[in-house]
Design a protein around this motif. Sequence first.
Motif, PDB file in Angstrom:
ATOM      1  N   ARG A  40       0.983  -0.994   0.329  1.00  0.00           N
ATOM      2  CA  ARG A  40       0.128  -0.099  -0.206  1.00  0.00           C
ATOM      3  C   ARG A  40       0.645   1.078  -0.063  1.00  0.00           C
ATOM      4  N   ASP A  41       1.667   1.476   0.314  1.00  0.00           N
ATOM      5  CA  ASP A  41       3.162   2.665   1.242  1.00  0.00           C
ATOM      6  C   ASP A  41       3.483   2.875  -0.117  1.00  0.00           C
ATOM      7  N   GLU A  42       3.838   1.781  -1.172  1.00  0.00           N
ATOM      8  CA  GLU A  42       4.934   1.502  -1.774  1.00  0.00           C
ATOM      9  C   GLU A  42       3.180   2.463  -3.369  1.00  0.00           C
ATOM     10  N   ILE A  43       2.632   1.964  -3.198  1.00  0.00           N
ATOM     11  CA  ILE A  43       1.717   2.430  -3.940  1.00  0.00           C
ATOM     12  C   ILE A  43       1.683   4.359  -4.017  1.00  0.00           C
ATOM     13  N   GLU A  44       1.927   4.606  -2.708  1.00  0.00           N
ATOM     14  CA  GLU A  44       0.992   5.993  -2.254  1.00  0.00           C
ATOM     15  C   GLU A  44       2.334   6.583  -3.111  1.00  0.00           C
ATOM     16  N   LYS A  45       3.934   6.126  -2.759  1.00  0.00           N
ATOM     17  CA  LYS A  45       4.308   6.525  -3.222  1.00  0.00           C
ATOM     18  C   LYS A  45       5.211   6.704  -4.324  1.00  0.00           C
ATOM     19  N   HIS A  46       3.560   6.227  -5.207  1.00  0.00           N
ATOM     20  CA  HIS A  46       3.883   6.130  -6.503  1.00  0.00           C
ATOM     21  C   HIS A  46       5.252   4.906  -7.235  1.00  0.00           C
ATOM     22  N   ASN A  47       5.626   4.332  -6.371  1.00  0.00           N
ATOM     23  CA  ASN A  47       6.494   3.113  -6.788  1.00  0.00           C
ATOM     24  C   ASN A  47       5.464   1.701  -7.271  1.00  0.00           C
ATOM     25  N   LEU A  48       5.481   2.486  -8.294  1.00  0.00           N
ATOM     26  CA  LEU A  48       4.637   1.160  -9.454  1.00  0.00           C
ATOM     27  C   LEU A  48       4.671   0.189  -9.773  1.00  0.00           C
ATOM     28  N   SER A  49       5.799   0.319 -10.304  1.00  0.00           N
ATOM     29  CA  SER A  49       6.938  -0.902 -10.244  1.00  0.00           C
ATOM     30  C   SER A  49       6.749  -2.107  -9.924  1.00  0.00           C
ATOM     31  N   LEU A  50       7.264  -1.452  -9.050  1.00  0.00           N
ATOM     32  CA  LEU A  50       7.728  -2.537  -7.378  1.00  0.00           C
ATOM     33  C   LEU A  50       6.734  -2.926  -6.354  1.00  0.00           C
ATOM     34  N   ALA A  51       5.681  -2.031  -6.646  1.00  0.00           N
ATOM     35  CA  ALA A  51       4.075  -2.306  -5.876  1.00  0.00           C
ATOM     36  C   ALA A  51       3.515  -3.977  -6.892  1.00  0.00           C
TER      37      ALA A  51
END
Length: 469
Positions: free
Chosen positions: A85-96
Amino acid sequence: MYRRNIKHILIPLAAGLALVIGYNLFLKPILPPPTVQRTKTVEPVAPPPAPPRSGSPESEDKSVRVLDYSVVPPTPHEGLLETIRDEIEKHNLSLAETKLKELPSTVLLNAKSKPFIAILWNNLGLQQERLNGTRASVKAFKRAADLDDSNSVILMNLAHAYWEQRDRALNAEFLMKLMKVAPEEPFPHLAMADLLQEQDELQEAAKHLDQAADRARHDPGLRSYLAAVTAKVRRTRSVESRMTAKSSTHFVVKFDGEENQDTWISALEILEEAYREVGQKFSHFPTKPIMVVLHAKDSFQGATGSPAWADGLYDPTLGRIQIPTQGATTDRKWLASVLRHEYVHALLHDRFGASSGALPTWLNEGLAMQLAGDAWPELDQAMSGDFTVTPLTYLEGSWGALPASAAIVAYAEANSATRYLIERWGMARVDELLNALQAKSSLADAIQNKLSVSYEQFNRQWLESFEAS
């Protein structure tokens, strides 16, 4: 839209010009002669008022698209889901996305985790859509729907993505399910009407349009749009109910019985040839058969609502190429020009889908002329004299209200600007430009990013080449 030969318009204009010249030579007081340039650009003062925006499925209220995922369900996997969830909020979309794909089956099967994971996929898809367009988000929405097919927001997001991509997964079965999950939403009925129109089931399409309008009671703009489309569908059904339909591999041609027998045979031959030739140039082929309606000349404008100067049009609402047939049997060259031109419009609409409005009219018409190989001698004739050039920014919207005299200049500019675009940057770069527009980039951003010049620079460089030609 295809514009017919307008010599009958140019001749009276020339006569009027002669009267003006006579007045200036013999009656008007002698003044120092003004400097006359071959072309001049209209000053970019206040642009003409834009026509009212037509409603569309995209105008439907989609404000509730992001699902709340602030509270992670208490499970043994709570920490892992919180990290994603935090990765999506930080816009680290590939990692998420990678972490979501790597979730073990034990997490996916957990009754508390599963709906939350669906929300994660949904919100990831929304972020992907904002960055790279709908095409990038379909897989994420599909994953979300697979995990929770009872969530109306997730299914609506997937449906809109399918719609914009003209994805055949937006079928009757999916839409019926969506109607049950989201019974108050107008969109499923609007999409079903579109599907039925493609299948030429206009009466059933009208019923679903009525149901969509009933559910759009709080959206006056959408209700107005639906009323207009419903009226068009019913009028079309009335006109076409008397017609005969013949099919080829890629086209369905409707015509008035024996009267247009020779015309529909010629039309199918021309269209199949255009399918091969234009498709190879454009690197795109229609995803479904295209319908072509041959109207009697005296009923063409009434049935289509086209401007008086048009000799054919592609109707994106009903997905039809519509042309008058008078003279078509004796002038195959004219018939081929009109059909090929409108076929390119149909092809562009098929490629862009629900994003067709992102394509500026000057580029739409220019591509139709360039890819169809149109030869318009009257354009060269009109451009050989003095005329006023309209900035391309003023030619991005509808041309339906243009008088014939302004339309010919608009077509000439569109043809010239698009030819310059193709010759200067090549068709591959033009294809990248179209992809950017389809991904909802503005025209200015798309030109800057794909051509490495600003829209203003492009307009200026094209105008210089236009004036020099």
